[in-house]
Design an enzyme around this catalytic site. Structure first.
Site, short mmCIF file in Angstrom:
data_model
loop_
_atom_site.label_atom_id
_atom_site.label_comp_id
_atom_site.label_asym_id
_atom_site.label_seq_id
_atom_site.Cartn_x
_atom_site.Cartn_y
_atom_site.Cartn_z
N TYR A 64 -74.53 -23.19 49.77
CA TYR A 64 -75.14 -23.92 48.74
C TYR A 64 -76.61 -24.39 48.86
CZ TYR A 64 -70.88 -24.25 46.07
OH TYR A 64 -69.66 -23.92 45.05
N VAL A 100 -76.08 -25.33 37.32
CA VAL A 100 -76.06 -26.12 38.30
C VAL A 100 -77.52 -26.14 38.84
CG1 VAL A 100 -73.80 -26.37 39.18
CG2 VAL A 100 -75.32 -24.69 39.98
N ASP A 101 -78.32 -25.42 38.14
CA ASP A 101 -80.03 -25.32 38.54
C ASP A 101 -80.78 -26.19 37.71
OD1 ASP A 101 -80.77 -23.88 36.14
OD2 ASP A 101 -80.12 -22.18 36.95
N HIS A 116 -71.24 -28.97 34.96
CA HIS A 116 -70.85 -28.53 36.27
C HIS A 116 -71.56 -29.28 37.49
CE1 HIS A 116 -68.64 -24.80 34.23
NE2 HIS A 116 -67.88 -25.94 34.09
N CYS A 127 -66.68 -40.77 49.78
CA CYS A 127 -66.92 -42.01 48.97
C CYS A 127 -67.69 -41.83 47.62
CB CYS A 127 -67.55 -43.10 49.57
SG CYS A 127 -69.30 -43.17 49.87
N ASN A 218 -76.33 -12.24 24.53
CA ASN A 218 -75.74 -11.59 25.80
C ASN A 218 -76.13 -10.42 25.75
OD1 ASN A 218 -73.85 -11.03 27.73
ND2 ASN A 218 -72.94 -13.31 27.63
N PRO A 219 -76.47 -9.64 26.91
CA PRO A 219 -76.14 -8.31 26.84
C PRO A 219 -75.13 -7.74 26.77
CG PRO A 219 -77.32 -9.15 29.06
CD PRO A 219 -76.61 -10.36 28.35
C1 BJW Z 1 -76.95 -12.70 30.45
C2 BJW Z 1 -77.83 -11.92 31.20
C3 BJW Z 1 -79.28 -12.29 30.50
C4 BJW Z 1 -76.11 -11.60 32.29
N1 BJW Z 1 -79.38 -13.02 29.18
N2 BJW Z 1 -76.86 -13.25 29.29
C5 BJW Z 1 -56.95 -23.18 31.62
C6 BJW Z 1 -56.73 -21.80 31.56
C7 BJW Z 1 -57.04 -21.20 32.60
C8 BJW Z 1 -57.41 -21.88 33.80
C9 BJW Z 1 -58.01 -23.12 33.65
C10 BJW Z 1 -57.67 -23.80 32.57
N3 BJW Z 1 -58.08 -24.99 32.73
C11 BJW Z 1 -58.63 -25.14 33.98
C12 BJW Z 1 -58.66 -23.90 34.41
C13 BJW Z 1 -58.85 -23.50 35.94
C14 BJW Z 1 -60.42 -23.43 36.18
C15 BJW Z 1 -60.65 -22.03 35.52
O1 BJW Z 1 -61.37 -22.32 34.20
N4 BJW Z 1 -60.57 -20.89 35.69
C16 BJW Z 1 -60.62 -19.84 35.02
C17 BJW Z 1 -61.99 -19.06 35.85
C18 BJW Z 1 -59.64 -18.95 34.90
N5 BJW Z 1 -61.26 -24.63 35.66
C19 BJW Z 1 -61.46 -25.64 36.50
O2 BJW Z 1 -61.01 -25.52 37.64
C20 BJW Z 1 -62.36 -26.57 36.00
N6 BJW Z 1 -61.69 -28.00 36.21
C21 BJW Z 1 -60.67 -28.71 35.66
O3 BJW Z 1 -59.99 -27.84 34.76
O4 BJW Z 1 -60.05 -29.36 36.38
C22 BJW Z 1 -58.63 -29.95 35.59
C23 BJW Z 1 -58.73 -31.39 36.11
C24 BJW Z 1 -58.50 -32.58 35.35
C25 BJW Z 1 -58.54 -33.64 35.67
C26 BJW Z 1 -58.37 -34.08 37.16
C27 BJW Z 1 -58.54 -32.94 37.95
C28 BJW Z 1 -58.80 -31.68 37.46
C29 BJW Z 1 -63.50 -26.92 36.84
C30 BJW Z 1 -64.51 -25.68 36.60
C31 BJW Z 1 -65.83 -25.59 37.48
C32 BJW Z 1 -66.34 -24.29 37.56
N7 BJW Z 1 -67.39 -24.17 38.24
C33 BJW Z 1 -68.21 -22.95 38.50
C34 BJW Z 1 -68.83 -23.24 40.25
C35 BJW Z 1 -69.79 -24.64 40.01
C36 BJW Z 1 -70.39 -24.64 41.26
C37 BJW Z 1 -71.22 -23.37 41.96
O5 BJW Z 1 -72.29 -23.09 41.11
O6 BJW Z 1 -70.97 -22.85 42.79
O7 BJW Z 1 -69.06 -23.34 37.55
S1 BJW Z 1 -67.32 -21.28 38.60
C38 BJW Z 1 -68.75 -20.61 37.65
O8 BJW Z 1 -68.39 -20.28 36.44
C39 BJW Z 1 -69.64 -21.95 37.41
C40 BJW Z 1 -70.45 -21.57 36.27
O9 BJW Z 1 -70.86 -22.78 35.45
C41 BJW Z 1 -69.00 -21.29 35.29
C42 BJW Z 1 -69.31 -20.27 33.97
O10 BJW Z 1 -69.88 -19.14 34.18
P1 BJW Z 1 -70.92 -18.40 33.30
O11 BJW Z 1 -71.90 -19.36 33.55
O12 BJW Z 1 -70.22 -18.14 32.14
O13 BJW Z 1 -71.38 -17.28 34.27
P2 BJW Z 1 -70.62 -15.72 34.19
O14 BJW Z 1 -71.33 -15.03 35.59
O15 BJW Z 1 -69.27 -15.96 34.22
O16 BJW Z 1 -71.26 -15.11 33.07
C43 BJW Z 1 -72.45 -14.90 33.06
C44 BJW Z 1 -72.97 -14.16 31.66
O17 BJW Z 1 -74.38 -13.99 31.29
C45 BJW Z 1 -72.19 -12.84 31.36
O18 BJW Z 1 -71.57 -12.84 29.99
C46 BJW Z 1 -73.40 -11.81 31.17
O19 BJW Z 1 -73.21 -10.73 30.51
C47 BJW Z 1 -74.59 -12.78 30.80
N8 BJW Z 1 -75.64 -12.30 31.21
N9 BJW Z 1 -77.52 -11.37 32.17
C48 BJW Z 1 -78.29 -13.49 28.72
N10 BJW Z 1 -80.31 -11.64 31.03
ZN ZN Z 2 -69.91 -41.94 51.87
#
Ligand code: BJW
Ligand code: ZN
Length: 249
Positions: A64, A100-101, A116, A127, A218-219
Site C-alpha cells: 500500500y 482510494v486516491d 472505499h 483501535c 468506459n472503453p
Molecule cells: C476505463 C479506462 C479509462 C479502464 N476510462 N474507464 C454480494 C454479491 C457478491 C459478493 C458480495 C456481495 N456483497 C458483498 C460481497 C463481497 C465483496 C464483493 O463485492 N465481491 C465481488 C468482487 C464479488 N464486497 C465486499 O467485501 C465489501 N464489503 C462488504 O460487502 O461487507 C459486508 C459487511 C457488512 C457489515 C459488516 C461487515 C461486512 C467491501 C468491498 C471493498 C472493495 N475494496 C477494493 C479494494 C480497496 C483497497 C485497495 O485499493 O486495495 O476496492 S476492491 C477494488 O474494486 C477497489 C475498487 O474500489 C473496487 C471496484 O473496482 P473498480 O473501480 O470498478 O475497478 P475495476 O478494475 O474493476 O474496473 C475498472 C474499469 O475501468 C473497467 O470497466 C475498465 O474497462 C475501465 N477503464 N481504463 C474509463 N481510460
Molecule cells: Zn490504536
C-alpha cells in the site's frame, strides 16, 4: 439510442459515480483490466483483507505504501478536471467514488464521497484511531518490498491503510449519503467502473429504478442496456471533456 448532451446541460441533480478507470489515464492501474489490472499480478486474498494484514503486515503495508507513493507522483487527468468543472456548471452534483486516491480532490472537486476509504488516511488496526504521524513523501518503495507499519500513538497497535478491504463494511454514513443521492438524482454518470463490487455496484441500478437516466463512460461496452441507460465507449479522459464541450457549447 444516443445520449443527448443537452440532458447533461439540463440536469438538476447529477450524480457522478467513479471507479478506477477514471484514474487510469493518470497512470494509476485499475484492478480488473486484462494485463494491466492490479489483480492480474497480485492476489487480493493476500493483500486486501483484514486476515492478510494479520498474517503478513509488512507485505501488506509495503504494497500500500508503494501504491500511495505512485498516487503522490500522479496528476489529475482531463476526466477528473471535467468532473470538477461540471460541479461549477450545474445546480447540484454529488461525486461518489470507489477510488482510494485523492485525484478528484486535487482536480478541485469538493465533498467527495469515498466509499472505499483512502490511501492517504491510515488508521490503527487495533483501535481504529486515525494515524497522525508523517508518512514518507518521496522515497518510492520497490514493488513487493516489505515495510514495517508505524505504530499507533494511542495503543501501540499496527497502523493499516485507511481503505475498505474485502469483507469489511463500507463507511455507513457515506454509503447512506451515496444511496440517498442516487435515489434523488435525475442523471447519473458511471465512469470507469466494472460494476462488480458490492454494495457500490447497486448505485447506478438504484438511480435507474428511481427514474434517473444513467450514462456509462468506459472503453468496454456494456453488454445490455435498459431503456434509460446510455453509453459512451472510450477513455474517460477523452469522452468526458468532449461531452462537456457538446453540452455547454
Ligand atoms: C476505463 C479506462 C479509462 C479502464 N476510462 N474507464 C454480494 C454479491 C457478491 C459478493 C458480495 C456481495 N456483497 C458483498 C460481497 C463481497 C465483496 C464483493 O463485492 N465481491 C465481488 C468482487 C464479488 N464486497 C465486499 O467485501 C465489501 N464489503 C462488504 O460487502 O461487507 C459486508 C459487511 C457488512 C457489515 C459488516 C461487515 C461486512 C467491501 C468491498 C471493498 C472493495 N475494496 C477494493 C479494494 C480497496 C483497497 C485497495 O485499493 O486495495 O476496492 S476492491 C477494488 O474494486 C477497489 C475498487 O474500489 C473496487 C471496484 O473496482 P473498480 O473501480 O470498478 O475497478 P475495476 O478494475 O474493476 O474496473 C475498472 C474499469 O475501468 C473497467 O470497466 C475498465 O474497462 C475501465 N477503464 N481504463 C474509463 N481510460
Ligand atoms: Zn490504536
Amino acid at each position: 439510442m444516443e445520449f443527448d448532451p443537452q440532458r447533461l446541460a439540463r440536469a438538476r441533480h447529477l450524480v457522478v459515480f467513479t471507479g478506477a478507470g477514471v484514474s487510469a489515464e493518470s497512470g494509476i492501474p485499475t484492478f480488473r483490466d486484462a494485463l494491466s489490472g492490479l489483480w492480474e499480478h497480485f492476489d487480493p486474498a493476500r493483500l486486501a483483507t483484514p486476515q492478510a494484514f494479520r498474517d503478513d503486515p509488512t507485505l501488506v503495508w509495503g504494497w500500500y505504501e508503494w501504491r500511495r507513493l505512485q498516487v503522490r507522483k500522479a496528476q489529475p487527468n482531463p476526466a477528473h478536471l471535467a468532473i470538477a468543472e461540471l460541479a461549477r456548471r450545474l445546480p447540484r452534483l454529488t461525486l461518489i467514488t470507489q477510488n482510494v486516491d485523492d485525484l478528484h480532490e486535487r482536480a478541485g472537486s469538493l465533498d467527495v464521497l469515498h466509499l472505499h476509504g483512502s490511501l492517504h488516511q491510515p488508521k490503527c488496526f487495533a483501535c481504529n484511531r486515525p494515524y497522525k504521524g508523517a508518512l514518507p513523501d518521496v522515497q518510492m518503495p520497490q514493488q513487493g518490498a516489505r515495510l514495517e507499519p508505524p505504530r499507533c500513538g494511542g495503543c501501540n497497535g499496527k497502523i493499516r491503510p485507511g481503505v475498505v478491504w474485502f469483507g469489511e463494511a463500507l463507511p455507513q454514513a457515506i454509503l447512506k449519503q451515496a444511496f440517498k443521492a442516487a435515489g434523488e438524482c435525475d442523471l447519473l454518470l458511471s465512469i470507469g467502473t466494472s460494476g462488480l463490487v458490492q454494495p457500490a455496484a447497486q448505485i447506478p441500478q438504484l438511480a435507474l429504478e428511481q427514474g434517473a437516466a444513467v450514462l456509462h463512460i468506459n472503453p468496454q461496452p456494456q453488454a445490455c442496456l435498459a431503456p434509460a441507460e446510455y453509453q459512451l465507449t472510450g477513455p474517460a479522459g477523452q469522452r468526458l471533456p468532449e461531452l462537456l464541450r457538446q453540452a455547454f457549447a
